[in-house]
Design a protein around this motif. Structure first.
Motif, mmCIF file in Angstrom:
data_model
loop_
_atom_site.group_PDB
_atom_site.id
_atom_site.type_symbol
_atom_site.label_atom_id
_atom_site.label_comp_id
_atom_site.label_asym_id
_atom_site.label_seq_id
_atom_site.Cartn_x
_atom_site.Cartn_y
_atom_site.Cartn_z
ATOM 1 N N TYR A 116 0.824 -1.208 0.000
ATOM 2 C CA TYR A 116 0.000 0.000 0.000
ATOM 3 C C TYR A 116 0.864 1.267 0.000
ATOM 4 N N ASN A 117 2.153 1.111 0.317
ATOM 5 C CA ASN A 117 3.123 2.193 0.162
ATOM 6 C C ASN A 117 4.161 1.747 -0.872
ATOM 7 N N SER A 119 5.437 2.933 -3.615
ATOM 8 C CA SER A 119 6.509 3.844 -4.041
ATOM 9 C C SER A 119 7.670 3.813 -3.064
ATOM 10 N N ARG A 145 -10.104 5.829 -0.040
ATOM 11 C CA ARG A 145 -8.991 6.754 -0.299
ATOM 12 C C ARG A 145 -7.658 6.021 -0.336
ATOM 13 N N GLN A 146 -7.505 4.964 0.458
ATOM 14 C CA GLN A 146 -6.255 4.201 0.455
ATOM 15 C C GLN A 146 -6.143 3.353 -0.816
ATOM 16 N N ARG A 147 -7.266 2.858 -1.290
ATOM 17 C CA ARG A 147 -7.256 2.100 -2.551
ATOM 18 C C ARG A 147 -6.869 3.007 -3.717
ATOM 19 N N LYS A 149 -5.124 5.765 -3.529
ATOM 20 C CA LYS A 149 -3.708 6.122 -3.366
ATOM 21 C C LYS A 149 -2.808 5.031 -3.937
ATOM 22 N N LEU A 150 -3.156 3.770 -3.687
ATOM 23 C CA LEU A 150 -2.385 2.661 -4.233
ATOM 24 C C LEU A 150 -2.397 2.689 -5.755
ATOM 25 N N GLU A 152 -2.898 5.218 -7.736
ATOM 26 C CA GLU A 152 -2.124 6.363 -8.230
ATOM 27 C C GLU A 152 -0.621 6.114 -8.128
ATOM 28 N N GLN A 153 -0.170 5.508 -7.030
ATOM 29 C CA GLN A 153 1.253 5.194 -6.883
ATOM 30 C C GLN A 153 1.733 4.271 -7.996
ATOM 31 N N GLU A 156 1.972 6.051 -11.303
ATOM 32 C CA GLU A 156 3.128 6.954 -11.352
ATOM 33 C C GLU A 156 4.419 6.213 -11.697
#
Length: 207
Positions: A116-117, A119, A145-147, A149-150, A152-153, A156
Motif C-alpha cells: 500500500y506504500n 513507491s 482513499r487508500q485504494r 492512493k495505491l 495512483e502510486q 506513477e
C-alpha cells in the motif's frame, strides 16, 4: 466491456513447480492469524490466476509488478503467459511467504514490505517503468482513499496506458469508478471456476 484476450503461452514455471495442497494450509493459517491482512482463506485458483495474467502483454517492455502474491498462483500464471522471471517484481508482506516464493520462482525479484506504500517500498529498487501491475490485495478491507492512493502510486511508476489488474469477490469494482476520475475500469466475465467466484477489473489511466 471485455478487452480481447490473447492466447496463453504454454511456457512452464521454473522447475515445473505448481501450487500444492500445503499452500491451502499456509493461507488458512495466515488468515486465522491476520484475516484483514491476508484477506482470503485460500490462494487464487488457476482459472482466476490465468484470467488476471491474460491482461498482461508479455511483449510490452518493462517490469511487471505483482502485489500480494501470497504463495504464487498468479506469479505462476504470469510466467506461463510468457513474462520472464527477471521482469517480475513482487511485494509480499507476509514473512512466511517470502522464502517460499524465492524457492519456487528463481530469478524473480521479491521485496518484503507494504504494497500500500509501493513507491516507498520499491524506492531505489526498480530502474525502469512498469508495464503492468497485478494485485491480489484484499482492497475491500481498506478505505476507498487508500485504494485510490495505491492505484495512483502504481500509475506513477508505470508507462502510459499500463494496466492495474485487480480481482474481487464483490459485485462492484473494488476501486469505485466515481473515485478515479478519468481512469477507465473494465470488468472481466465472472470466473465461476474459482471458489468463491470472482471477477477481474482492469484499470487504465489515459495516456
Amino acid at each position: 466491456m471485455l478487452e480481447p484476450a490473447r492466447p496463453l503461452s504454454r511456457r512452464r514455471t521454473p522447475r515445473g513447480k505448481g501450487i500444492d495442497f500445503a499452500d491451502e494450509a499456509r493461507f488458512l493459517r495466515s488468515w486465522l492469524d491476520k484475516p484483514l491482512v491476508t484477506g482470503a482463506v485460500s490462494p487464487s485458483g488457476k482459472a482466476l490466476a490465468r484470467m488476471m495474467a491474460r491482461y498482461v502483454d508479455p511483449k510490452e517492455p518493462g517490469l511487471v509488478l505483482e502485489i500480494g502474491p501470497g504463495t504464487g498462483p498468479v506469479t505462476e500464471a504470469l510466467i506461463e503467459r510468457g513474462v520472464s522471471p527477471e521482469r517480475l517484481v513482487l511485494i509480499e508482506y507476509n514473512a512466511e511467504f517470502v522464502p517460499l516464493l524465492e524457492r519456487r520462482f528463481p530469478g524473480v525479484t521479491i521485496v518484503r514490505g507494504d504494497a500500500y506504500n509501493a513507491s516507498e517500498t520499491l524506492a531505489g529498487r526498480i530502474g525502469q517503468s512498469l508495464t503492468a501491475t497485478v494485485s491480489s490485495l484484499p482492497l475491500l478491507t481498506k478505505p476507498v482513499r487508500q485504494r485510490v492512493k495505491l492505484l495512483e502510486q502504481c500509475f506513477e511508476m508505470s508507462r502510459p496506458g499500463a494496466p492495474f489488474i485487480q480481482f474481487t469477490y464483490g459485485l462492484t469494482p473494488p476501486i469505485p469508478r466515481e473515485a478515479i476520475g478519468l481512469t477507465t475500469a473494465l470488468g472481466s466475465p465472472r470466473v465461476w471456476l474459482n471458489l468463491p467466484p470472482a471477477r477481474v477489473w482492469i484499470y487504465r489511466r489515459p495516456a
